[in-house]
Structure formats: C-alpha cells, structure tokens
Scaffold this active site. Structure first.
Site, short mmCIF file in Angstrom:
data_model
loop_
_atom_site.label_atom_id
_atom_site.label_comp_id
_atom_site.label_asym_id
_atom_site.label_seq_id
_atom_site.Cartn_x
_atom_site.Cartn_y
_atom_site.Cartn_z
N LYS A 173 0.85 -1.20 0.00
CA LYS A 173 0.00 0.00 0.00
C LYS A 173 0.88 1.25 0.00
CE LYS A 173 -3.93 1.97 2.61
NZ LYS A 173 -4.75 1.81 3.84
N SER A 211 -9.63 1.81 3.02
CA SER A 211 -8.76 2.55 2.14
C SER A 211 -7.73 1.71 1.39
CB SER A 211 -8.03 3.62 2.96
OG SER A 211 -7.15 3.02 3.88
N SER A 224 -9.65 -0.59 7.24
CA SER A 224 -9.11 -0.38 5.89
C SER A 224 -8.43 -1.59 5.27
CB SER A 224 -8.14 0.80 5.89
OG SER A 224 -8.87 2.00 5.90
#
Lengths: 492, 95, 488
Positions: free
Chosen positions: A79, A154, A178
């Site tokens: 990420k 996210s 997330s």
C-alpha cells in the site's frame, strides 16, 4: 496449473523447490497487469525494472543453494502509505506525488528480508481517509468482482490487486477497517493484527493510536504466514509490542473449533444490515456450530457510540499528524509566495483533497480550546467503555463473529456525497481499532447481486492464534463443503 | 455552535484556505458530524478514565548512544528549495 | 499622588540537557556541526517516522526535580503542542502539559538588600523560597537563519529534538535581583548535577520572564506579559526594568496591559509584541499517541537519588570543615562547579588550599571576566597550578613572574616549570650578580641616593623598583631592598 492460481505460500514452496523460477512468477504477474491494470487501476506506481533485477538476483541465490526466506521470489504489492526506500510513496495524495523516501517501513524491510519481491505501490484513499479508494489523487480503483463497484478502502488497491491476480499478496493498513473492509468487498482475506504487533515505523500516520499494518491474501494461511514475517518488536516504534513466544501464527492453523466459544453480537444484526450479508454471515455462524463450536448470540452494547468515538479520535490525531505537510521539507510546495502563512495555506489547500481537509477541520475543532473536553476527551472515555464491553465479551467468548460491513461493495460514486453515511459503513470494523483487538475478514459467500460478503472474526488482544484457528477452520470447512458439492454434481 | 467564525478560526489553525463554497460546505459537514458525535453524550462517562493508548506498555526507551551519522543530503533530497545545506522558507522574523 | 507599584515575576526556564543524543532519535547533540548534518528522518519530521524516548533525558529530569524539592510523578506522559512554524519540523512540539514529570518544588535564594554590597550582604542573607510549579520535558526547535541575499530564511534542524526541560516557577519573585539569584541557583544546581552546562549566552539555559505589576497592597495579580529572547543576565535586568515601566505607564494612562508574548531587543532597549493576526493561539494539546506513558517507581527514584552528586550546599559545608576557608572564598569557588572541581583537584596535588583559592578567586576570575570566558574554557591542569604555586613557595620565581606565567597557562595550558626554564624566568639567587646590578642603579640615580641619605626613606622604594626592572622581575624584592640598604 496457472501460476497465478497459487497462493503466496504455495508459490514460495514451488520457487524453493525450483519448480517455478522467480522471474517466471514475476512475468506471470506482469502479463496480468499488462492485460488488466487499465481496467482496475490497482497501482499508483509499478516498479518493473527494480522488481526484475531483484527477482533475478534472488533466483541466482536460490540456485546457489542459499536459504533466503519464507517468501523468496514471491511478488508482493505494498500500500502506498508504507515508505519504500527509493520508490515514491504518495499516500494517494497530490501532497506526496513526488516524495521518494530515503528509508523503508519496518514491515517492508521485514517482508524483503523474507525474500519478497515488491512490484509496486497500491492505490488507496488519500492518507487512508475513506472507505472506497475514491478519494485518491490517482483515480479510482475498480472492484475486480464488478468494475462498476468500488473495491472498498482505504486499502482498495491492495485488495483489488490480490483479487485480480496482479500480485500474490499485499500489505495494507487498517485504522478503522481499511484492510478488512476492502478484503470483504473484493473476496479476499484481510487481517488486522493486535495494535503494536507490526511496527508502524515507516507507515505514514493517519491515526497513530489505531493504525496497524496487516496482510491481504488469497487465504488465511497466506495472511498467517505474512504476519509471521512482518510481526515483531521494533526499536524504532515505541508502541510496538514484544510478543515473544506468541508468534508462529502459521502453526496456529489447525482445523479445530471443537468447544470454541463464539459470540455473535446481536446488536450487529439490525435493520441497516443488507439481507444478503445477514444471511451469509448467519450461515457462516452455522458452519462453526456444525464444526463443534458453541455459538451464542449476545448483547455487546454501545454499538451506536463506536462511530462517533472513532471519528472524533481519528480526526484529532490526523489533524496533528498531517501538520508536517507544509511544503518545506518534502512534498508539494505551492508556487512561492510572500509570507510563510501564505505558503502554508496555499500548499495545504492545493495539496490535500476534500475528504482529508474535512477530517483535518473536524480534528482541529475537537482539540481546540473549549471543545477538547466535550469531544476529544469524551471520545477517549467512551473508548474506555467500549473496550470494557469487549473485555466482558471476551471473558465469555474466545472469538466474536459478525459482518465486516453492512453492505457489499457500493457502486462507484455512491458514497462520497454523504460522508456521514460513508462513516457509518465502518460500524463493525472500528471497534477493533479503538480497542486494539485483532480481527480478520474471510469471504463467506455472496449476496443477491453475486458480490462477495466478508465474515469478520474478532479476537481478544494478542489472541491471533485463536482467531486464525477459527478463520482457518471456517475456510477449510467451506472449501470441503464446496468440493463435496462439486463432486456430487459430477456424479450427477 | 458552528458559525462562520468557528470555521474561519479552525481553518486558520489548520492552515487551510477555504473558498466561500468550501467554507459553507465545511460548516454544513461539521454541524452534521458534530450533531451525530453528540450521541456520545447519552453515555455518562463521568467516572470513566479516558484512554489515549490501547496498550499497557510503559517506559519504552532508547539508550543515549549516537547511532546516526551525517545524512544531510538524504534529508534535503525531497525539499523543493534548498540553500547552503538548509531548507528555504519565506522570511520569518522582523530583522 | 503617584502610586507605588510592585513587580510580580515568574520564570519559565528552558535548560538543554547534557545528553549525547537527541530526545527522540539517535542524532548527536554536539554543537557546531554544519547545518543539518545532525539530522535524520525522525528529527526532520519525515512521514512515517516515530519518536523513541531517550532514557537519559528522563533521568536528568528526575535528578533536577529531586534537587529542586519537587515531587516526581509516578505516572506521566507526553503531549503534542500544535503550532505551525518552520523551526519545528512536524509543526507540533512533543512536550508535557497534562502530566509533567515534576511538580511542586522550590529552591531557596539569598535575597539581598537593594543597596547592599554583595560581599557584606553575603554574610547577612535573608533566605527566600521560590516555588516551582512544575518541570516538564520537551524537544528543542531548529534554528532559523536570515538570508540577506534572498530575503528569506533558512532552516537548520541540528538543534531540533535536542532535549530540554522547562522549569516553571510560581510568580514569587519581586525584583531583577531575585530573578538573577533564582537563575544562578538553578544554574549551579543543574551544573553540579551534570544535567546541563547551563550557558545563557549559548542558549543552553534560556529564561522567559512573565511579569505583571500591581499597586502595593493589592492581592490579585495584574495582567502579565511573557518576554522572550533574554540571553544574558544583563538583558534580563534591562527587560524587567523596561517592561515594568511600560506596564506602569499603560496603567497610569488608564489603559490595559494585554496578555501577550513580547520579544525583548536588548540593543534598542525595547520590547515588541510577537502577536500577529495569522496566529490564532490555540495549541490543541493532546496525549502523544506515539510514545508510551512513563511509570516512575520508587526504586528508580531511589537509584537516581543514590547517584546524585554532591550539590553546592553540601560542598560549601565540606569546604568549611575541611579547608577552613573564609565563607567569601567558599562562595566564589563553589559558584561554578568547574572552578570548584579545579580547586579540589589542585589541592589534591598537594597545594595549600588558601593559596589555590587565592589564585582562582584572584587571577583566574579576573582573566575570565576580562576575556568573557566560562570556567570550562580554562586550559591549565590542576597539576600545573600546583606546580606554579610550588615554584613561588620555593622562591624559584617571584609573584610578578608567577602572574605572567599563570596568564600563559590560562589560555595555552603550558607546563609552568618548563615555561619558566625555557624563558629563563627563575629568580636570580646569586647575591654578587644582584649587587652588581644594584651598584649600577645607584650610580645611575644619584638624586635618589642623595634623597635617601638626606632622610627621605621613601626614595629607596624607587631604587628597589629600578633594580627589579633591570632584573626583569626575576629577583626577590625583599632581598633587593636589603642589598640596597646595605650598600647605601
């Protein structure tokens, strides 16, 4: 068998036994990315040359008989809020569009030390603020299960990349769900460990007291194996915990829930829950019962206060954490103008997107004179109460079971218009962040529209072993069931 | 409650410049959000200690030993404006 | 009729702690590095980096708290203070607001009568207690340098993250004299602890003055201002006088004192408001989530107490007991730990205590003042000072020569024996040679010889002086007088 069908652990095994080469595995991923990335937009940055060079080096070392690590040669995605030395790290924001860290996150270092090949940085909601990956400065990511839907967020890029076969596994971060929620929406497994299990060093902070890095993978085993690699006390993170003997998560994977006490918070099954999700989760609870677990519905309580407490604390911490982005030391800098104050204002107004600004303003407000007690401190008191409610629950149960999200993946563009509605989608996931508990999202079927549903299992703090055993047992039981159904059909 | 002045003050503290529309939007958002957050007031927490940290660890230290060398070039590498080994900012003080 | 006003002063004193590394990272705290060479991702606030607390900082803070009679918090933690300024890389400072490490202490200062001569007053002190509200730990900021060429400022983060303690007093002081006595007390205490070198000029000790005035007899406090940028006792004295006057002027004119922070310009002798409309002052303190809370138990406190070095008061008593020095000497010597250490080490080399004391209080302090130096900059070793005293005692050199040698030792650290030898400074012991020079002096000064013989006894002093001059000081003046008298 197609290389991309393997789990990360299986691929690592094949590479170790030289059935598959590291470059070969990487090429398979590139082909998939070339063919499909334009459709999904999982990545902000892809590092072809670096990855290829590393894969080739690893292959030579493997051939030389070197023992490298459990994930030698396995392509991973990371990420984009995890710093990677020499690879730009944007946090999905214009603010960090050009930022190239000179250091790597501890979790990234550990993953690389285990032999992983990092192929790119995945898309995410700007500074991890969002539940849809639509607030990214680098465009939306589409859900590989249905391109008209969001992948969740996210860590939407990481979940989508795993689901789309654009990597074998990925790292995400989970401040309010997330990792678990996009895993749920994309039909993969996502694990949020106990707070402090994985060092946060190099993770660009959103809400420091709740941020935690976690793996997203094809199955529970992958997540356990990745956690084995990235967990561990780190001198650079004062909040990282020394788990000592407690690691060895892969070893916890036994198909056995005999007598395990599983609590199902009845308060989670209210009218806001999509019927297809309700059914899938309740069916999952029955699978546990069928496998010997004691499953009980109970009143957890305080559920309605979880979202208010979480957003108050997260916004407060975020407003402070994001102060460092001022254009001076790194990142976006507005065209140089007059005063210092103007430089700050223009840089931050142009560098941050709407959702980030919304949370900064809220966080600034709840910390300001006259409101600190009524909001920030109140939320921290409510947090204590929520934690107590969970402590009581864990006095009775080994694992708690419920949905990850009230609905399956929403359609693109549906969520952002009403932020409060979007925040309410986090109601099941954020308790784990407020209290520090570990939690995992495991696929548990599909809804009426055929979209994946995630089952959330929560464990007591530091009890990943039990949590993983429950998740693994469920996954294996469902797999056996599915295989039996297939062969029944074949027999006709 | 949340007035134009509140938004102006908060924006100043947060160093965000908001347009007229953004200010209005922020006011609406904040009102709505705080209205929801106020739900917490139903819960009597007078006797409850606030929890700022979720873990019980205390006294986490490093020892007082220099481990870093000169990293100046790396620290300056991401800055847009650098002069004489330093970060450049608009003039900060009178004189 | 004019009102009589009382000045009420409280101090916020920042002290840079003597650690090898910064408070939250492994960067050096050494002075004088090229800009930004003592920085790392943590102390430049790079994204994703985290602070980790330096144990030594906590131990120094506890030690200072114990030495200033504070109670040490069993539980304390850090808070973030949020404000945008480029000397602060994160735009928040990690400090302590809600649970500081030390609270409720005091120090005792000697209060002198306003006109009192320092030396006399020292014997007839009144003691006054200045209460300490709290001591907290925090990180220092970086340095901003004005770049005339571009009209901008440049930022150097070498000092960012250097550990500080802030000692906050109650508003217990009433004059500049009390303020300075309080600061000197803190300085010697902290220096003796080894927790800081406390140099005002270099900024390792900084004082912000909170000052208000009120009419004598009034119980409530007036509105106070906070003055910054006071980097010498001189500036502090001037700033207090200036601010007192400014506030009285405002009040006499029927105006209000505004509670604000002001910057003192010592060169111009005026202060300026530091407020600007761009700064809504609201620091939004909240607990620092990146750092674990502290638990300071009795065992830890006992360990630190046990390690506590001898403080000034104890040392003064010991000097009285052991060396039988006058109180005046003891005060001056122990005023600086460096000087006092030097004293003891020189005595340990065998020198007579009062003689060592005389050298240090006389020549050493004079040279320090003259050259605006700190005691730690003194170059000579205790062995060398003992050797010099030995040379004088054995009459190998005269006092005049000794002072000359001392001045050289002071800055260059030369061995006095070698220096005397190499420069031929030994006192001439040869009576015949002395007599020859004396004869020449008598021959050259017939008028003085005549005066002496006519009963003007003073004339011999001139002749002694001339002889000493001709001997370049390398003679014992008593002996010279003796010889001259016998020849006359």
């Amino acid at each position: 068998m197609d290389i991309l069908q393997y789990t990360a652990v299986e691929l690592a095994e094949c590479i170790r036994h030289r059935k598959i080469g590291t470059v070969e595995a990487l090429e398979a991923v590139w082909q998939r990315i070339d063919a499909e990335e334009a459709k999904w937009n999982c990545y902000i940055t892809v590092e072809r040359e670096k990855a290829l060079k590393r894969a080739a080096t690893l292959q030579r070392r493997i051939e030389a008989g070197e023992q490298i690590g459990p994930f030698a040669g396995v392509p991973f995605a990371v990420k984009d809020n995890l710093c990677t030395k020499g690879i730009r790290t944007t946090c999905g924001s214009r603010m960090l569009e050009q930022f190239v860290p000179t250091y790597s996150a501890a979790a990234v270092e550990r993953l690389e030390a285990a032999g992983a090949v990092i192929i790119g940085k995945t898309n995410m909601d700007e500074f991890a603020m969002g539940s849809t990956t639509e607030t990214s400065y680098f465009g939306v990511t589409h859900n590989p299960c249905d391109p008209a839907c969001v992948p969740g967020g996210s860590s939407g890029g990481s979940a989508a990349a795993v689901a789309a076969g654009e990597c074998f596994a990925a790292l995400g971060t989970d401040t309010g769900g997330s990792v678990r929620q996009p895993a749920s929406h994309c039909g993969v497994v996502g694990l949020k460990p106990t707070y402090g299990t994985v060092s946060r060093y190099g993770l660009v902070s959103y809400a420091s007291s709740m941020d935690q890095i976690g793996p997203l993978g094809r199955d529970v085993r992958d997540c356990a194996a990745i956690l084995d690699v990235i967990a561990g006390r780190d001198d650079r993170d004062a909040t990282s915990v020394d788990r000592g003997e407690q690691t060895g998560f892969k070893a916890a994977l036994r198909q056995d829930v005999e007598g395990m006490r599983i609590g199902v918070p009845a308060d989670y099954f209210t009218e806001g829950l999509q019927p297809g999700v309700r059914k899938a989760v309740q069916d999952a609870a029955e699978v546990f019962r069928a496998n010997g677990a004691v499953v009980e519905y109970f009143d957890l309580g305080l559920t309605q206060y979880v979202v208010p407490a979480y957003y108050t604390i997260a916004a407060a911490e975020a407003s402070s954490n994001l102060e460092r982005f001022d254009g001076i030391k790194y990142g976006y800098r507005a065209q140089d103008i007059g005063t210092l104050h103007a430089l700050y204002q223009k840089t931050r107004s142009e560098g941050f997107g709407a959702e980030v600004k919304r949370r900064i303003l809220l966080g600034t407000f709840v910390l300001s004179t006259g409101y600190y007690d009524a909001y920030y401190l109140k939320a921290q008191r409510v947090r204590t109460r929520i934690r107590r409610a969970f402590d009581e629950a864990f006095a009775n149960y080994d694992v708690l079971l419920g949905p990850v999200a009230p609905t399956t993946a929403p359609r693109l563009g549906e969520s952002l218009s009403d932020p409060l509605q979007m925040y309410l989608q986090d109601i099941y996931t954020i308790s784990a962040n407020l209290t520090g508990m570990p939690a995992i999202s495991v696929p548990c079927g599909t809804d009426e529209k055929g979209l994946p549903v995630g089952l959330q299992l929560m464990g007591d703090r530091l009890a990943e072993g039990t949590l993983l055993r429950a998740a693994y047992t469920y996954e294996q039981a469902v797999k056996t069931e599915r295989e039996r159904n297939v062969s029944d059909k074949e027999r006709g | 409650m949340i007035t134009d002045e509140t938004i102006a003050k908060i924006a100043l503290l947060a160093k965000l410049e908001l347009s007229e529309t953004e200010r209005e939007q922020a006011k609406q958002d904040m009102r709505k959000m705080l209205g929801y957050i106020d739900l917490m007031n139903e819960l009597d927490t007078a006797e409850t200690e606030p929890m700022s940290h979720v873990f019980s660890a205390e006294n986490v230290f490093r020892e007082d030993v220099v481990v870093n060398g000169d990293m100046r070039e790396e620290m300056l590498a991401n800055a847009q404006l650098v002069k004489d080994g330093m970060f450049v900012v608009p003039q900060t003080f009178e004189g | 009729m004019a009102n009589v006003y009382e000045t009420v002063i409280g101090l916020e004193v920042h002290v840079e702690l003597a650690t090898q590394t910064k408070i939250f990272c492994g960067c050096s705290t050494a002075f004088g590095g090229a800009p930004n060479t003592h920085t790392c991702p943590v102390c430049t606030g790079m994204p994703g980096t985290l602070p980790v607390l330096n144990r030594q900082v906590v131990e120094h803070a506890i030690a200072v708290g114990l030495a200033t009679n504070c109670s040490i918090a069993a539980h304390c933690r850090f808070d973030r203070k949020n404000y945008f300024y480029p000397d602060n890389p994160q735009n928040y400072q990690i400090s302590q607001l809600y649970q500081p490490i030390c609270r409720d202490g005091y120090v005792e200062i000697d209060v002198q009568t306003p006109e009192g001569d320092r030396r006399d007053a020292a014997e007839t002190d009144n003691r006054k207690r200045v209460r300490i509200h709290e001591i907290h730990m925090e990180e220092d900021a970086g340095k901003l340098i004005h770049d005339g060429e571009s009209g901008r400022s440049l930022v150097d983060y070498n000092r960012a993250g250097v550990p500080l303690i802030e000692i906050v007093s109650e508003p217990d002081m009433r004059s500049a004299e009390e303020v300075i006595a309080y600061l000197e007390k803190l300085r010697t205490t902290i220096q003796y602890l080894g927790a800081s070198d406390c140099k005002l000029q270099e900024g390792s000790m900084r004082a912000d003055v909170n000052l208000s005035v009120r009419e004598v007899g009034v119980q409530t406090l007036g509105t106070r201002t906070e003055m910054k940028n006071l980097n010498s006792f001189h500036a502090i004295r001037n700033a207090i006088a200036g601010e007192r006057e400014r506030q009285i002027r405002l009040l006499e004119a029927g105006e209000q004192v505004v509670q604000e922070t002001r910057r003192w310009d010592d060169a111009k002798g005026v202060s300026y408001s530091m407020r600007s409309k761009e700064d809504a002052q609201d620091y939004r303190y909240f607990p620092e989530p990146d750092l674990a809370p502290l638990h300071i138990d009795d065992t830890w406190i006992a360990q630190i107490r046990a390690r506590q070095p001898e403080l000034r008061e104890a040392r003064m008593e010991r000097y009285q007991r052991t060396y039988a020095l006058p109180m005046y000497d003891i005060r001056l010597l122990t005023d600086s730990k460096q000087l006092s250490d030097l004293f003891e080490e020189t005595v340990a080399c065998g020198a007579q205590p009062k003689k060592v004391s005389n050298w240090l209080m006389g020549e050493a302090l004079r040279l320090l003042r003259e050259r605006d130096m700190d005691p730690e900059e003194i170059c000579f070793t205790p062995e060398h000072l003992a050797a010099l005293i030995g040379l004088v005692e054995q009459k190998e050199i005269t006092n005049t020569v000794a002072k000359e040698v001392f001045a050289v030792m002071f800055t260059q650290g030369v061995d006095p024996r070698r220096y005397v030898e190499e420069n031929g400074l030994k006192t001439l012991q040869d009576a015949d040679a002395l007599r020859r020079v004396a004869a020449q002096v008598l021959a050259d000064n017939p008028q003085s010889v005549a005066d002496y013989r006519n009963g003007k006894e003073k004339a011999i002093s001139f002749l002694v002086g001339q002889t000493m001059k001709a001997m370049k000081g390398q003679a014992d003046p008593l002996k010279v007088r003796e010889i001259l008298q016998s020849m006359l």
